[in-house]
Write a protein that holds these residues in place. Structure first.
Motif, short mmCIF file in Angstrom:
data_model
loop_
_atom_site.label_atom_id
_atom_site.label_comp_id
_atom_site.label_asym_id
_atom_site.label_seq_id
_atom_site.Cartn_x
_atom_site.Cartn_y
_atom_site.Cartn_z
N TYR A 105 0.85 -1.20 0.00
CA TYR A 105 0.00 0.00 0.00
C TYR A 105 0.88 1.24 0.00
O TYR A 105 1.92 1.28 0.66
CB TYR A 105 -0.91 0.02 1.22
CG TYR A 105 -1.85 -1.17 1.29
CD1 TYR A 105 -3.10 -1.12 0.70
CD2 TYR A 105 -1.46 -2.35 1.93
CE1 TYR A 105 -3.96 -2.21 0.74
CE2 TYR A 105 -2.31 -3.45 1.97
CZ TYR A 105 -3.55 -3.37 1.38
OH TYR A 105 -4.40 -4.46 1.42
N LEU B 226 -4.50 2.21 3.69
CA LEU B 226 -4.62 0.78 3.41
C LEU B 226 -5.84 0.46 2.55
O LEU B 226 -6.49 -0.58 2.69
CB LEU B 226 -4.68 -0.03 4.72
CG LEU B 226 -3.53 0.21 5.71
CD1 LEU B 226 -3.68 -0.71 6.91
CD2 LEU B 226 -2.19 0.01 5.05
N SER C 295 -3.50 0.38 -3.29
CA SER C 295 -2.74 -0.87 -3.18
C SER C 295 -2.06 -1.20 -4.51
O SER C 295 -2.45 -0.71 -5.57
CB SER C 295 -3.68 -2.01 -2.79
OG SER C 295 -4.61 -2.26 -3.84
#
Length: 809
Positions: free
Chosen positions: A520, A525, A530
């Motif tokens: 990430y 997150l 990502s």
């Protein structure tokens, strides 16, 4: 009547030996080529069809998309096979295979390197047809540390197939009991293992993890009609069994995961489609492609057409020579149907002789063809069952097809026109013949251009700057067997004169050893931030040993302990992350099933290495993240010496010092690189040979046409010579009509070849552009071939004594 037709046909063919030889040789070469191609195509199409239940066996594939990252796998999660059997009554059975990679098996004092080892479920023999010579297939792979081996392997290690109960030592620490011996896996299988170790020997096989994929999984359905039903049920199955784990690891439900544009899907591929229609991450072997099968089939058809066209052209070209024969036969009462039958008999007789000769030629060339194609093709009692009827059918078909036009054309002559000499002679007036010459030379020019393009693309692959230097790199592949002595071996090797550097890791651009992970770009997150790159563990010597170049920042340093928390990324990863300045930026990687910052490892970007190709050039460079760590999968050694054999002796000695009981296993990086493109290289070689054959066959026809054109104009040539025409003028007169036709062929073939070869090149992410000179070179080559072929007959006719052709007038 038939006997009379055959006898007359034989006399006519024997009388015209030159015509007969050219026709038989041309057809024989064409049919032999077709037979070899048909054997090749039949072999490609036969993969996995040896299984009795092949029509009901499917492999489960996995597609994963996370944010802007996507990957297609030939493997899926460990618990899937048992789950499918439990959840769906129409799933008769399921089984898994897992490639065990390179293993070393003890034989006496030697450790033999084996690359065809797999872990397998006990149900393997219930799904696939792998006949067992000794042992019980139902229980052979039930117990841990049991192994089933092939017949050849049993003879290799024990000189016998009666070896059930004996043991094999794997990698110096795992003793496996032989519980079965099976017949060798057919070469027409998408997997070709020599050792099947019980899956229960591999602890990870009992994993309940649904978000990690490592196993090639196959299902046997009770009927193939259930395939669509099973495939449509996969989303609900994944949501049911992976939902909780997805919530824990990605902090979202399965439904939310898909709503945000990501997906995690399963699909089925029929077993018999794997070899030609699947090229995914995690394949058990390199597969073929339907593209090459279609290309070779087209070449077979084209070559056969060229051979047939030659026959038709030569038969009609010499029609004037047989015109009086037809006229006399008709005057004496022969019906047209009898004349048609006579000419078709001649045609079929030629093709039968050509077919027998073609079979002999194919038998003679088969070993060379196998060497070029990497196949194990054979003409044996099994293949003869379909080869003989096929050859008979082809002989009759080609005979009738090739002889049909001459038969109906010649039999249609009117006796009065023939006997008054009103039929057109020579090459002029043969419109259909001209069309055929253009057609066959167009095909030849397309093949010439295709050959040049393939050669240039393969040369481009060999010489392209890949971002690393693969030359003079020796790879010791089984360093992992040295265990904690691996570093000692590396140090000993680096001290040898002639060794520039060495790096220890199994993650190499030319190896099939790859690993992915989720990273990430920030602390949110989110799957939108990502990436799903290759994640390779390397040491500080990796970049310099492979001669990679840093775009910015620095490489790992042995002297900086904090580099264990650093990463080096490639330019593709830097572009994907989108940092204005990637240096010292922080990225995150999950190290547990918990999806929060507390369970994320932070990495600082130390530098950006220039992109390097680690996949086939069919694919673009994707993101790679290098982390610092100890991976002893292999030792890559950059050498600089003219006396390689002496250095190899020293490396072997260093290996023996560290572990004398293990046999060293090494290769060179450029050899591994070449293996990636072996399919293209073999295809290119075969393409060149078939192109040469097509040109030879086309030239045989052109040679025959030129001979008959010259023969039919002998008196004209004689008169011209008497009136003072030069040899060059007469040769030019006889050649110009053919040269015009080849010129037309060039104009037709060039754009067609350019279009189709551009389509082929689209399969490469990195490819050449077809330059104008390739088309010109192919055209000039075809023109020269035609000029040389025709000139021989033209000059021969031009230098003949005119008295010989005019003395009867």
């Amino acid at each position: 009547m038939i006997r009379n037709y055959i006898k007359t046909a034989y006399r006519g063919l024997r009388k015209n030996r030159g015509f007969t030889t050219i026709n038989i040789l041309g057809l024989a070469l064409g049919l032999a080529t077709c037979l070899l191609i048909i054997l090749y195509v039949a072999d490609e199409l036969s993969y996995d069809r040896y299984n009795d239940k092949a029509g009901r066996i499917y492999r489960v594939n996995e597609d994963l998309k996370l944010g802007d990252n996507s990957v297609k796998y030939a493997v899926c999660m460990a618990p899937l096979a048992k789950t499918l059997i439990a959840e769906y009554p129409f799933v008769e059975n399921a089984t898994r295979l897992k490639n065990a990679g390179t293993s070393h098996v003890k034989k006496g004092a030697l450790n033999i390197s084996e690359n065809h080892v797999a872990f397998a479920d006990p149900s393997l023999f219930s799904v696939f047809t792998l006949p067992m010579i000794n042992g019980n297939p139902a229980s052979a792979l039930v117990e841990p540390n049991s192994v089933v081996i092939t017949e050849t392997t049993a003879k290799k290690y024990f000189n016998s197939t009666n070896v059930v109960g004996k043991t094999l030592l794997f990698n110096d620490n795992t003793l496996c009991k032989v519980t079965g011996v099976i017949k060798d896996v057919p070469h027409t299988s998408h997997f070709n293992f020599d050792f099947f170790i019980s899956m229960s020997s591999f602890p990870d096989s009992r994993s309940t993890e649904w978000l990690r994929s490592d196993y090639n999984t196959y299902v046997l359905l009770r009927d193939k009609s259930y395939a669509k039903q099973l495939e449509s049920s996969f989303p609900a199955l994944l949501e049911k069994f992976s939902g909780a784990q997805m919530k824990a690891q990605l902090n979202m439900s399965y439904a939310d995961f898909e709503k945000q544009g990501s997906f995690f899907r399963l699909n089925l591929i029929p077993l018999t489609d794997i070899h030609l229609k699947s090229s995914l991450s995690g394949e058990l072997a390199a597969n073929g492609t339907t593209q090459y099968v279609y290309i070779f089939l087209l070449i077979a058809v084209f070559i056969l057409l060229i051979a047939c066209i030659n026959f038709m052209n030569l038969s009609t070209a010499r029609s004037a020579n047989r015109a009086r024969e037809v006229g006399v036969r008709k005057v004496l009462g022969s019906a047209r149907k009898h004349l048609v039958a006579q000419f078709l008999t001649e045609s079929v007789l030629v093709t039968v002789i050509s077919t027998v000769l073609a079979f002999v030629i194919a038998l003679f060339l088969l070993p060379l063809f196998n060497q070029l194609s990497g196949k194990e093709l054979a003409i044996n009692s099994t293949s003869m069952v379909w080869i003989v009827p096929s050859l008979i059918g082809i002989a009759l078909f080609v005979g009738v097809l090739s002889g049909s036009y001459p038969a109906f054309y010649l039999s249609a002559f009117q006796p009065v026109d023939v006997l008054k000499g009103k039929l057109a002679r020579g090459f002029k007036g043969g419109g259909l013949r001209s069309f055929f010459v253009v057609f066959q030379f167009s095909i030849s020019i397309v093949l010439i251009i295709g050959t040049l393009v393939i050669y240039n693309q393969l040369n481009y692959i060999q010489t392209k700057n890949l971002g690393y230097n693969r030359s003079q790199v020796l790879i010791v592949k089984n360093v992992f067997e040295l265990n904690n002595k691996a570093k000692l071996f590396k140090q000993k090797v680096k001290e040898l004169p002639g060794v520039i550097n060495a790096t220890m890791t199994g993650f190499l651009p030319t190896s099939g050893f790859k690993s992915t992970a989720i990273y990430y770009k920030d602390a949110s997150l989110s799957e939108k931030t990502s990436m799903f790159p290759q994640s390779w563990q390397v040491d500080a010597d990796y970049v310099p040993t492979l001669n990679m170049k840093m775009a910015t920042g620095r490489n790992f340093s042995k002297d900086m302990l904090t580099d264990s928390d650093g990463v080096v990324i490639n330019q593709a990863a830097a572009k994907f992350l989108g940092f204005k300045d990637p240096l010292n930026s922080i990225i995150y990687r999950s190290v547990s099933s918990q999806h929060d910052l507390a369970h994320m490892k932070q990495y600082r970007i130390l530098g950006v290495v220039k992109d390097f190709n680690f996949n086939s050039l069919h694919e673009s460079v994707s993101p790679v993240i290098l982390t610092l760590g100890d991976d002893n999968g292999a030792l890559s050694i950059r050498v600089n010496t003219n006396n390689l054999s002496a250095l190899m002796t020293q490396i072997n000695a260093a290996w023996k010092d560290v572990n004398p009981n293990v046999q060293i296993n090494y290769t060179f990086m450029d050899q591994d690189f070449d293996a990636i493109y072996r399919t293209e290289q073999r295809t290119g070689q075969i393409f060149i040979i078939f192109t040469a054959l097509a040109i030879v066959i086309a030239c045989l026809g052109l040679f025959g046409l030129a001979a008959y054109a010259a023969e039919q104009r002998t008196k004209e040539i004689g008169i011209r010579k008497v009136l003072g025409a030069s040899v060059s003028a007469i040769a030019g007169m006889l050649s110009k009509d053919f040269i015009k036709l080849v010129g037309i062929s060039i104009l037709i073939a060039s754009p067609l070849a350019w279009y189709f070869m551009n389509k082929w090149l689209e399969g490469f992410a990195y490819r050449i552009n077809i330059q104008w000179w390739v088309l010109v070179l192919a055209g000039v080559a075809a023109l020269l071939i035609a000029v040389i072929t025709v000139s021989f007959q033209s000059i021969k006719a031009a230098v003949a004594n005119p008295a010989d052709s005019l003395k009867n007038e």
